[in-house]
Design an enzyme around this catalytic site. Sequence first.
Site, PDB file in Angstrom:
ATOM      1  N   SER A  84     -12.393  -1.800   2.486  1.00 53.86           N
ATOM      2  CA  SER A  84     -11.901  -2.267   3.788  1.00 53.86           C
ATOM      3  C   SER A  84     -11.518  -1.063   4.638  1.00 53.86           C
ATOM      4  O   SER A  84     -10.688  -0.248   4.248  1.00 53.86           O
ATOM      5  CB  SER A  84     -10.686  -3.173   3.609  1.00 53.86           C
ATOM      6  OG  SER A  84     -11.025  -4.339   2.901  1.00 53.86           O
ATOM      7  N   GLU A 121      -7.430   2.028   6.951  1.00 52.98           N
ATOM      8  CA  GLU A 121      -6.918   1.923   5.591  1.00 52.98           C
ATOM      9  C   GLU A 121      -7.522   3.003   4.701  1.00 52.98           C
ATOM     10  O   GLU A 121      -6.905   3.467   3.753  1.00 52.98           O
ATOM     11  CB  GLU A 121      -7.208   0.533   4.997  1.00 52.98           C
ATOM     12  CG  GLU A 121      -6.683   0.371   3.596  1.00 52.98           C
ATOM     13  CD  GLU A 121      -6.537  -1.075   3.166  1.00 52.98           C
ATOM     14  OE1 GLU A 121      -6.842  -1.371   1.994  1.00 52.98           O
ATOM     15  OE2 GLU A 121      -6.107  -1.905   3.982  1.00 52.98           O
ATOM     16  N   ARG A 141       0.806  -1.224   0.000  1.00 54.83           N
ATOM     17  CA  ARG A 141       0.000   0.000   0.000  1.00 54.83           C
ATOM     18  C   ARG A 141       0.839   1.274   0.000  1.00 54.83           C
ATOM     19  O   ARG A 141       0.532   2.247   0.686  1.00 54.83           O
ATOM     20  CB  ARG A 141      -0.971  -0.005   1.196  1.00 54.83           C
ATOM     21  CG  ARG A 141      -1.933  -1.191   1.209  1.00 54.83           C
ATOM     22  CD  ARG A 141      -2.787  -1.251  -0.039  1.00 54.83           C
ATOM     23  NE  ARG A 141      -3.638  -2.418  -0.049  1.00 54.83           N
ATOM     24  CZ  ARG A 141      -3.348  -3.564  -0.689  1.00 54.83           C
ATOM     25  NH1 ARG A 141      -2.234  -3.687  -1.384  1.00 54.83           N
ATOM     26  NH2 ARG A 141      -4.181  -4.593  -0.637  1.00 54.83           N
TER      27      ARG A 141
END
Length: 303
Positions: free
Chosen positions: A226, A296, A176
């Site tokens: 998410s 996130e 990420r």
Amino acid sequence: MERKELIKLFDNKDMGKIMFDEPMKNHTSFKIGGTADVMIIPSSEDELVSAVKLCRENDVEYYIMGNGTNLLVKDGGMRGAVIKINEGLNKVDVDGNKVYCQAGALITGVSRVALIHSLTGFEFANGIPGTIGGAVTMNAGAYGGEVKDVITRVKAIDRDNNIVEYTNSEMNFRYRGSRVVDEGLIVLSMEMELKLGNYDEIDSIMKDLTLKRTSKQPLELPSAGSTFKRPEGYFAGKLIDDAGLRGLRYRGAQISEKHCGFVVNVDNATCEEVIHLISVVQKTVRDKFGVELEMEIKLIGED
């Protein structure tokens, strides 16, 4: 910069679609967020470069967004300019086993183009929400694949308004994250190299992954995907479920009954309500299991 000055600066400029006091909830998958002072949707790379330069040269705060699938915008909205890279910059070209994509192309759309040309290696991306620009920025991935596995070259705008290109090895890809995050780059396009495969086999894999997503994720409700990063050694959704929080609701925000790793907007939720629910989840999981859940989704804007 005052609103009157912003309007004067951006009005009638040749940089695509320009809107003032635009509700951010109309541009995010969460359907949440106050107004942006200015929203610019460029229809070409030149318009995008012009918009960025105008902001930088006039000290206007700006934010680059794609399709808004990983954003939670605060109820006070966004000051300055929001530059949205999507339908105006969504060209996808195929040359042999190489696929060229502009930053605004939808990830799922690119996976479908690869399928049409019987190219394999990008099946994992089918169903990932958002744009190629966001995928490159965050090294998007799912089901064992990541964009770093297929990218060969990235073109971007650097902090000095130069057009720069980087190879895969120069992009500092990681979980990420990427060089885009490190250096504040703005992705213009990327090139990836796939392999020739069998159409039916590729189609079968993509259909299987689509079924997994639709059966396990609350795609029928507004969310930003998410909500929490996966903590090392654990699964966020299982921790939340084991803490007895499945279906927990605070006003318009709720922990999904279908997948506890998602906070969903069930009744015109505000950002404040979502943040409150997230804080309850984080505290409960911390107290019960000693695990810190990190968001996130990206929180932006003003209270």
